[in-house]
Write a protein that holds these residues in place. Structure first.
Motif, PDB file in Angstrom:
ATOM      1  N   LEU A  16       0.815  -1.213   0.000  1.00  0.00           N
ATOM      2  CA  LEU A  16       0.000   0.000   0.000  1.00  0.00           C
ATOM      3  C   LEU A  16       0.854   1.272   0.000  1.00  0.00           C
ATOM      4  O   LEU A  16       0.461   2.298   0.553  1.00  0.00           O
ATOM      5  N   GLY A  17       2.063   1.172  -0.592  1.00  0.00           N
ATOM      6  CA  GLY A  17       2.869   2.378  -0.738  1.00  0.00           C
ATOM      7  C   GLY A  17       4.044   2.499   0.199  1.00  0.00           C
ATOM      8  O   GLY A  17       4.862   3.392   0.061  1.00  0.00           O
ATOM      9  N   GLY A  18       4.190   1.634   1.178  1.00  0.00           N
ATOM     10  CA  GLY A  18       5.329   1.697   2.109  1.00  0.00           C
ATOM     11  C   GLY A  18       6.471   0.814   1.636  1.00  0.00           C
ATOM     12  O   GLY A  18       6.519   0.381   0.493  1.00  0.00           O
ATOM     13  N   ALA A  19       7.386   0.544   2.528  1.00  0.00           N
ATOM     14  CA  ALA A  19       8.530  -0.310   2.232  1.00  0.00           C
ATOM     15  C   ALA A  19       8.170  -1.774   2.484  1.00  0.00           C
ATOM     16  O   ALA A  19       7.414  -2.078   3.399  1.00  0.00           O
ATOM     17  N   ILE A  20       8.733  -2.660   1.675  1.00  0.00           N
ATOM     18  CA  ILE A  20       8.586  -4.097   1.868  1.00  0.00           C
ATOM     19  C   ILE A  20       9.970  -4.648   2.215  1.00  0.00           C
ATOM     20  O   ILE A  20      10.935  -4.402   1.499  1.00  0.00           O
ATOM     21  N   ALA A  21      10.050  -5.382   3.311  1.00  0.00           N
ATOM     22  CA  ALA A  21      11.335  -5.955   3.721  1.00  0.00           C
ATOM     23  C   ALA A  21      11.140  -7.350   4.293  1.00  0.00           C
ATOM     24  O   ALA A  21      10.244  -7.586   5.097  1.00  0.00           O
ATOM     25  N   VAL A  22      11.984  -8.272   3.848  1.00  0.00           N
ATOM     26  CA  VAL A  22      12.069  -9.610   4.405  1.00  0.00           C
ATOM     27  C   VAL A  22      13.485  -9.724   4.954  1.00  0.00           C
ATOM     28  O   VAL A  22      14.449  -9.606   4.197  1.00  0.00           O
ATOM     29  N   THR A  23      13.617  -9.903   6.263  1.00  0.00           N
ATOM     30  CA  THR A  23      14.953  -9.928   6.858  1.00  0.00           C
ATOM     31  C   THR A  23      15.124 -11.110   7.810  1.00  0.00           C
ATOM     32  O   THR A  23      14.155 -11.580   8.407  1.00  0.00           O
ATOM     33  N   ALA A  24      16.360 -11.542   7.910  1.00  0.00           N
ATOM     34  CA  ALA A  24      16.743 -12.578   8.878  1.00  0.00           C
ATOM     35  C   ALA A  24      18.103 -12.176   9.427  1.00  0.00           C
ATOM     36  O   ALA A  24      18.977 -11.744   8.676  1.00  0.00           O
ATOM     37  N   ALA A  25      18.291 -12.314  10.741  1.00  0.00           N
ATOM     38  CA  ALA A  25      19.568 -11.948  11.351  1.00  0.00           C
ATOM     39  C   ALA A  25      19.861 -12.867  12.531  1.00  0.00           C
ATOM     40  O   ALA A  25      18.947 -13.311  13.231  1.00  0.00           O
ATOM     41  N   ALA A  26      21.150 -13.137  12.732  1.00  0.00           N
ATOM     42  CA  ALA A  26      21.571 -13.933  13.879  1.00  0.00           C
ATOM     43  C   ALA A  26      22.944 -13.461  14.343  1.00  0.00           C
ATOM     44  O   ALA A  26      23.820 -13.187  13.523  1.00  0.00           O
ATOM     45  N   THR A  27      23.090 -13.364  15.656  1.00  0.00           N
ATOM     46  CA  THR A  27      24.380 -13.074  16.279  1.00  0.00           C
ATOM     47  C   THR A  27      24.636 -14.186  17.285  1.00  0.00           C
ATOM     48  O   THR A  27      23.794 -14.446  18.147  1.00  0.00           O
ATOM     49  N   THR A  28      25.783 -14.856  17.155  1.00  0.00           N
ATOM     50  CA  THR A  28      26.089 -15.971  18.042  1.00  0.00           C
ATOM     51  C   THR A  28      27.496 -15.837  18.615  1.00  0.00           C
ATOM     52  O   THR A  28      28.351 -15.178  18.034  1.00  0.00           O
ATOM     53  N   SER A  29      27.704 -16.504  19.736  1.00  0.00           N
ATOM     54  CA  SER A  29      29.020 -16.568  20.352  1.00  0.00           C
ATOM     55  C   SER A  29      29.203 -17.976  20.918  1.00  0.00           C
ATOM     56  O   SER A  29      28.384 -18.432  21.714  1.00  0.00           O
ATOM     57  N   ASN A  30      30.254 -18.675  20.468  1.00  0.00           N
ATOM     58  CA  ASN A  30      30.562 -20.025  20.944  1.00  0.00           C
ATOM     59  C   ASN A  30      31.944 -20.014  21.585  1.00  0.00           C
ATOM     60  O   ASN A  30      32.896 -19.545  20.972  1.00  0.00           O
ATOM     61  N   THR A  31      32.038 -20.558  22.798  1.00  0.00           N
ATOM     62  CA  THR A  31      33.319 -20.624  23.490  1.00  0.00           C
ATOM     63  C   THR A  31      33.513 -22.021  24.060  1.00  0.00           C
ATOM     64  O   THR A  31      32.610 -22.570  24.683  1.00  0.00           O
ATOM     65  N   ALA A  32      34.702 -22.585  23.827  1.00  0.00           N
ATOM     66  CA  ALA A  32      35.074 -23.871  24.427  1.00  0.00           C
ATOM     67  C   ALA A  32      36.470 -23.706  25.019  1.00  0.00           C
ATOM     68  O   ALA A  32      37.408 -23.346  24.309  1.00  0.00           O
ATOM     69  N   ASN A  33      36.594 -23.940  26.320  1.00  0.00           N
ATOM     70  CA  ASN A  33      37.877 -23.840  27.010  1.00  0.00           C
ATOM     71  C   ASN A  33      38.194 -25.152  27.700  1.00  0.00           C
ATOM     72  O   ASN A  33      37.337 -25.735  28.368  1.00  0.00           O
ATOM     73  N   ALA A  34      39.431 -25.601  27.559  1.00  0.00           N
ATOM     74  CA  ALA A  34      39.931 -26.749  28.314  1.00  0.00           C
ATOM     75  C   ALA A  34      41.229 -26.280  28.958  1.00  0.00           C
ATOM     76  O   ALA A  34      42.281 -26.224  28.313  1.00  0.00           O
ATOM     77  N   ILE A  35      41.130 -25.906  30.217  1.00  0.00           N
ATOM     78  CA  ILE A  35      42.279 -25.376  30.951  1.00  0.00           C
ATOM     79  C   ILE A  35      42.298 -25.984  32.344  1.00  0.00           C
ATOM     80  O   ILE A  35      41.257 -26.421  32.846  1.00  0.00           O
TER      81      ILE A  35
END
Length: 170
Positions: A16-35
């Protein structure tokens, strides 16, 4: 690993005259420590000391924005955008050491394995869409990977310290 999480929505769009947007986003953080429990300390033995640490970091990161072919879109819009963004950080750290009078063996191994994809797709639609601005399909992808390994060994006779880092990303 199993199937990625997927949300599939079938729609019909009347712009109807506005913007059309299809979006996908992901932010991840993976940590593995063996100490060691007390970082900076080594395993000790009177005759032989052995210390080993293995860190394994396994991940699958898939981000997809997909406007499937045949999706009915009609009317008018200022802009049309299909966009996907993936921002991922992976840290793998292994550390150990050993000390013995006759022999010291320290091993540290850091293994990082995974997939990382970011995709955007717009198939041909059904219907007619009139745009007064730009149309864009874009994907941005950043995956920062850090893997470190450290192994110390000490002995008056024989000492071996082995550090290994293996990273496989698809």
């Amino acid at each position: 690993a199993g199937q990625p999480d997927l949300l599939l929505v079938r729609v019909s769009v009347q712009a109807l005259g506005g913007a059309i947007a299809v979006t996908a986003a992901a932010t991840t953080s993976n940590t593995a420590n063996a100490i060691p429990e007390k970082e900076g300390t080594n395993a000790e033995g009177e005759d032989v000391g052995v210390g080993a640490s293995v860190a394994v970091n396994r991940m699958d990161h898939d981000v997809t924005a997909d406007l499937q072919a045949g999706t009915p879109i009609t009317g008018s819009a200022t802009t049309f955008t299909v966009g996907a963004a993936g921002n991922h950080t992976t840290v793998t750290k292994a550390q150990n050491g050993a000390k013995g009078d006759d022999a010291g063996v320290g091993v540290g191994a850091a293994v990082t394995i995974g997939t990382s994809d970011t995709l955007a797709f717009a198939g041909s639609g059904a219907g007619t869409l009139s745009l007064s601005g730009n149309a864009a399909v874009n994907a941005t992808h950043l995956h920062q990977v850090t893997a470190t390994s450290d192994a110390d060994a000490a002995s008056s006779s024989a000492a071996v310290g082995a550090s290994v880092v293996v990273t496989v990303l698809d």
